[in-house]
Enzyme design. Structure first.
Site, PDB file in Angstrom:
ATOM      1  N   GLU A 232       0.886  -1.182   0.000  1.00 45.38           N
ATOM      2  CA  GLU A 232       0.000   0.000   0.000  1.00 45.38           C
ATOM      3  C   GLU A 232       0.912   1.217   0.000  1.00 45.38           C
ATOM      4  O   GLU A 232       1.525   1.539   1.017  1.00 45.38           O
ATOM      5  CB  GLU A 232      -0.877   0.010   1.255  1.00 45.38           C
ATOM      6  CG  GLU A 232      -1.779  -1.195   1.393  1.00 45.38           C
ATOM      7  CD  GLU A 232      -3.046  -1.088   0.556  1.00 45.38           C
ATOM      8  OE1 GLU A 232      -3.331   0.016   0.043  1.00 45.38           O
ATOM      9  OE2 GLU A 232      -3.741  -2.106   0.417  1.00 45.38           O
ATOM     10  N   CYS A 266      -1.909   9.355   2.750  1.00 46.39           N
ATOM     11  CA  CYS A 266      -1.728   8.823   1.386  1.00 46.39           C
ATOM     12  C   CYS A 266      -2.864   9.263   0.498  1.00 46.39           C
ATOM     13  O   CYS A 266      -2.674   9.514  -0.689  1.00 46.39           O
ATOM     14  CB  CYS A 266      -1.609   7.307   1.426  1.00 46.39           C
ATOM     15  SG  CYS A 266      -3.044   6.519   2.174  1.00 46.39           S
TER      16      CYS A 266
HETATM   17  P1  NAD Z   1       8.815   4.678   4.127  1.00 47.67           P
HETATM   18  O1  NAD Z   1       8.649   3.874   2.901  1.00 47.67           O
HETATM   19  O2  NAD Z   1       9.983   5.556   4.263  1.00 47.67           O
HETATM   20  O3  NAD Z   1       8.838   3.734   5.418  1.00 47.67           O
HETATM   21  C1  NAD Z   1       7.781   2.847   5.694  1.00 47.67           C
HETATM   22  C2  NAD Z   1       8.289   1.723   6.569  1.00 47.67           C
HETATM   23  O4  NAD Z   1       9.240   0.953   5.850  1.00 47.67           O
HETATM   24  C3  NAD Z   1       8.988   2.152   7.857  1.00 47.67           C
HETATM   25  O5  NAD Z   1       8.567   1.311   8.897  1.00 47.67           O
HETATM   26  C4  NAD Z   1      10.461   1.937   7.548  1.00 47.67           C
HETATM   27  O6  NAD Z   1      11.243   1.668   8.681  1.00 47.67           O
HETATM   28  C5  NAD Z   1      10.385   0.717   6.669  1.00 47.67           C
HETATM   29  N1  NAD Z   1      11.528   0.524   5.773  1.00 47.67           N
HETATM   30  C6  NAD Z   1      12.324   1.474   5.230  1.00 47.67           C
HETATM   31  N2  NAD Z   1      13.231   0.901   4.409  1.00 47.67           N
HETATM   32  C7  NAD Z   1      12.999  -0.434   4.438  1.00 47.67           C
HETATM   33  C8  NAD Z   1      13.590  -1.539   3.796  1.00 47.67           C
HETATM   34  N3  NAD Z   1      14.627  -1.397   2.952  1.00 47.67           N
HETATM   35  N4  NAD Z   1      13.102  -2.768   4.050  1.00 47.67           N
HETATM   36  C9  NAD Z   1      12.058  -2.941   4.884  1.00 47.67           C
HETATM   37  N5  NAD Z   1      11.457  -1.917   5.523  1.00 47.67           N
HETATM   38  C10 NAD Z   1      11.913  -0.675   5.298  1.00 47.67           C
HETATM   39  O7  NAD Z   1       7.456   5.500   4.265  1.00 47.67           O
HETATM   40  P2  NAD Z   1       7.121   6.651   5.307  1.00 47.67           P
HETATM   41  O8  NAD Z   1       7.908   7.861   4.937  1.00 47.67           O
HETATM   42  O9  NAD Z   1       7.205   6.104   6.686  1.00 47.67           O
HETATM   43  O10 NAD Z   1       5.568   6.891   5.010  1.00 47.67           O
HETATM   44  C11 NAD Z   1       5.072   7.786   4.074  1.00 47.67           C
HETATM   45  C12 NAD Z   1       4.672   7.062   2.814  1.00 47.67           C
HETATM   46  O11 NAD Z   1       3.689   6.066   3.116  1.00 47.67           O
HETATM   47  C13 NAD Z   1       4.032   7.966   1.805  1.00 47.67           C
HETATM   48  O12 NAD Z   1       4.520   7.679   0.529  1.00 47.67           O
HETATM   49  C14 NAD Z   1       2.553   7.620   1.913  1.00 47.67           C
HETATM   50  O13 NAD Z   1       1.807   7.910   0.765  1.00 47.67           O
HETATM   51  C15 NAD Z   1       2.630   6.161   2.186  1.00 47.67           C
HETATM   52  N6  NAD Z   1       1.374   5.691   2.770  1.00 47.67           N
HETATM   53  C16 NAD Z   1       0.556   4.878   2.036  1.00 47.67           C
HETATM   54  C17 NAD Z   1      -0.676   4.481   2.551  1.00 47.67           C
HETATM   55  C18 NAD Z   1      -1.614   3.592   1.771  1.00 47.67           C
HETATM   56  O14 NAD Z   1      -2.524   3.029   2.368  1.00 47.67           O
HETATM   57  N7  NAD Z   1      -1.450   3.440   0.467  1.00 47.67           N
HETATM   58  C19 NAD Z   1      -1.053   4.906   3.823  1.00 47.67           C
HETATM   59  C20 NAD Z   1      -0.187   5.741   4.526  1.00 47.67           C
HETATM   60  C21 NAD Z   1       1.034   6.119   4.008  1.00 47.67           C
END
Ligand code: NAD
Length: 475
Positions: A232, A266
């Protein structure tokens, strides 16, 4: 950050580091996974109704601990109203799945097949251990939105929330510990990317919410471990305002849809296309309302920008837009108050698709508004994106519905904005880079955590069927 190291957590209201916690190492993740796996069969054997009883107690436990949870979420994110909504929303989410899940988990009755005397029924078998990796914008709700149906499906769940907002983990653990049997199958661990990678290496399925960039890495790691990944991801949601729209209503709805949680959602509306015949009036209504919407430091609803990196992204998008000719009707800059970074609701005009603010996810309360001449052009502009999460259309209902059907996105709000934040009933599949995997919404969301086994019964055991013919002839 190395494995098992200390995480330094920043307070978004002051910009100061004021909290520390230790990330789970790869060994910690392995040990947690083994503990959860060992207990999962007992959880599965409780049956859906037995699990629902425990989950109901968890909902009560969350409400009993609400003050500690809200305080921690508020410290993590700097906003209070959405922190309260997260806690009450989670309790409701659990209660809803307790009602919805049991009939969905019942094995199907046998049905006839194309062959005589053979029927088939389905058995639903949970993945033993589901991993969840979640972002910082709704730390509590998004850590558990997939964990709850996975638990109801009979899986054990290991959750790794964002390292940017980990303060709520301690009070959340207290809510879990307070319910007999729940901590056996639900663990929440602290950590960043390395912990996330360790989690993927130890689970049977992963549900990820976060950015497209990380989603690609999670998808690749899941493929390497040969497990399913439900992704997501981000969006750049468009809204179209038709000449038949009620402009007072549409401007209020879009202000909410673009600025709630300070645009850090999001499903935020990040681009608005208004028909040229109503463009001026729409922009002036939207800008007037946006200008009256104040920051939390002034007693208003717009909280600080939660993640330090996001401050730089918003600043870069605004600078790029101004350099290319955009003009702010209100707001327009990052402001620092008491060390926290804030962005006032900002309405931008003179925008075009060469600008970052129209192409990349901004994740701030920014509303660029662009005029269009024809419905064809509106659809083309809305679909001119690498994302496809959700969208909105305002106008006479049949006309808005017809346009909505032409937008390449997983959920379209018609005559409202960002409804996927509130309405969980409709199945939706993200388009393009906004996600992969089955629907998180709708009752079928629980099926993502189950494998379906076909039980194919032959009821007449005489060896007279054609596929035995060769055996009968002794070949
Ligand atoms: P991010 O991708 O930076 O991090 C998300 C999670 O992934 C964190 O827990 C982080 O520690 C983990 N992570 C980072 N690198 C990783 C790796 N290499 N392997 C495994 N895990 C890893 O996202 P963010 O900045 O925390 O959140 C914002 C983003 O989330 C925005 O793009 C937003 O649109 C999206 N989002 C999507 C939805 C949806 O339902 N589609 C909902 C909320 C947020």
């Amino acid at each position: 950050m190395a494995e098992g190291t200390t995480l330094h957590v920043r307070c978004p209201r002051s910009g100061q580091v004021n909290y520390q916690c230790v990330a789970a190492s790869a060994d910690d993740v392995r040990a947690a996974s083994a503990r959860l796996r060992a207990q999962q069969p007992t959880w599965q054997q409780r049956g859906a109704e037995g699990r629902a009883q425990i989950m109901q107690q968890w909902a009560e436990s969350i409400l009993a601990h609400k003050s500690a949870l809200i305080d921690a979420l508020t410290a993590d994110t700097g906003r209070t109203r959405e922190s309260e909504l997260e806690v009450y929303g989670l309790a409701e989410l659990i209660k809803r799945w307790c009602r919805q899940a049991p009939p969905l988990l019942t094995d199907s009755a046998p049905i006839a097949t194309s062959a005589p005397n053979i029927t088939v029924s389905s058995q639903y078998v949970p993945y033993p251990l589901v991993g969840v990796i979640s972002p910082w914008n709704f730390p509590l709700l998004l850590a558990l939105i997939d964990a709850v149906p996975a638990l109801m499906a009979g899986c054990a769940v290991l959750v790794k929330p964002s390292e940017i907002t980990p303060r709520f983990i301690e009070p959340l653990r207290a809510t879990i510990q307070a319910v007999a049997g729940l901590a056996d199958v639900l663990e929440v661990i602290v950590g960043a990317a390395e912990t996330g990678q360790a989690l993927i290496a130890n689970v049977d399925s992963v549900a990820f919410t976060g950015s497209v960039e990380t989603g690609r890495k999670v998808g690749a790691a899941a493929a390497a471990h040969f497990i399913p990944a439900f992704l997501e991801l981000g969006g750049k949601d468009p809204a179209i305002v038709l000449p038949t729209a009620d402009l007072d209503y549409a401007s209020s709805a879009l202000l909410w849809g673009s600025t709630s949680n300070a645009g850090q959602a999001c499903q935020s509306i990040e681009r608005i296309y208004a028909h040229e015949s109503i463009y001026e009036e729409f922009v002036s209504r939207l800008a007037a309302k946006a200008a009256r919407t104040t920051l939390t430091v002034e007693g208003g609803p717009i909280g600080p920008i939660i993640a330090a990196d996001q401050v730089e992204i918003i600043r870069a998008h605004l600078d790029d837009a101004y350099a290319k000719g955009a003009v702010a009707q209100c707001g327009g800059q990052i402001e620092i108050h008491d060390g926290g970074a804030y962005c006032r609701p900002t309405v931008l005009v003179n925008v075009n698709h060469d600008m970052l603010v129209m192409r990349e996810e901004t994740f701030g309360p920014i509303m660029p508004v662009m005029p269009f001449a024809t419905s064809e052009e509106a659809v083309q502009l809305a679909n001119d994106t690498t994302y496809g999460l959700s969208a909105a259309v305002f106008g006479a209902e049949a006309e808005a519905d017809a346009l909505a059907r032409r937008i390449d996105a997983g959920a379209i709000s018609i005559n409202d904005a960002a409804l996927t934040a509130i309405i969980y009933d409709g199945e939706k599949t993200s388009f393009k880079a906004s996600g992969l995997g089955g629907s998180r919404m709708g009752a079928s969301a629980i099926k993502r955590f189950l494998r379906t086994k076909a039980l194919i019964h032959k009821h007449d055991q005489r060896d007279d069927t054609w596929w035995y013919a060769e055996a009968k002839r002794g070949i």
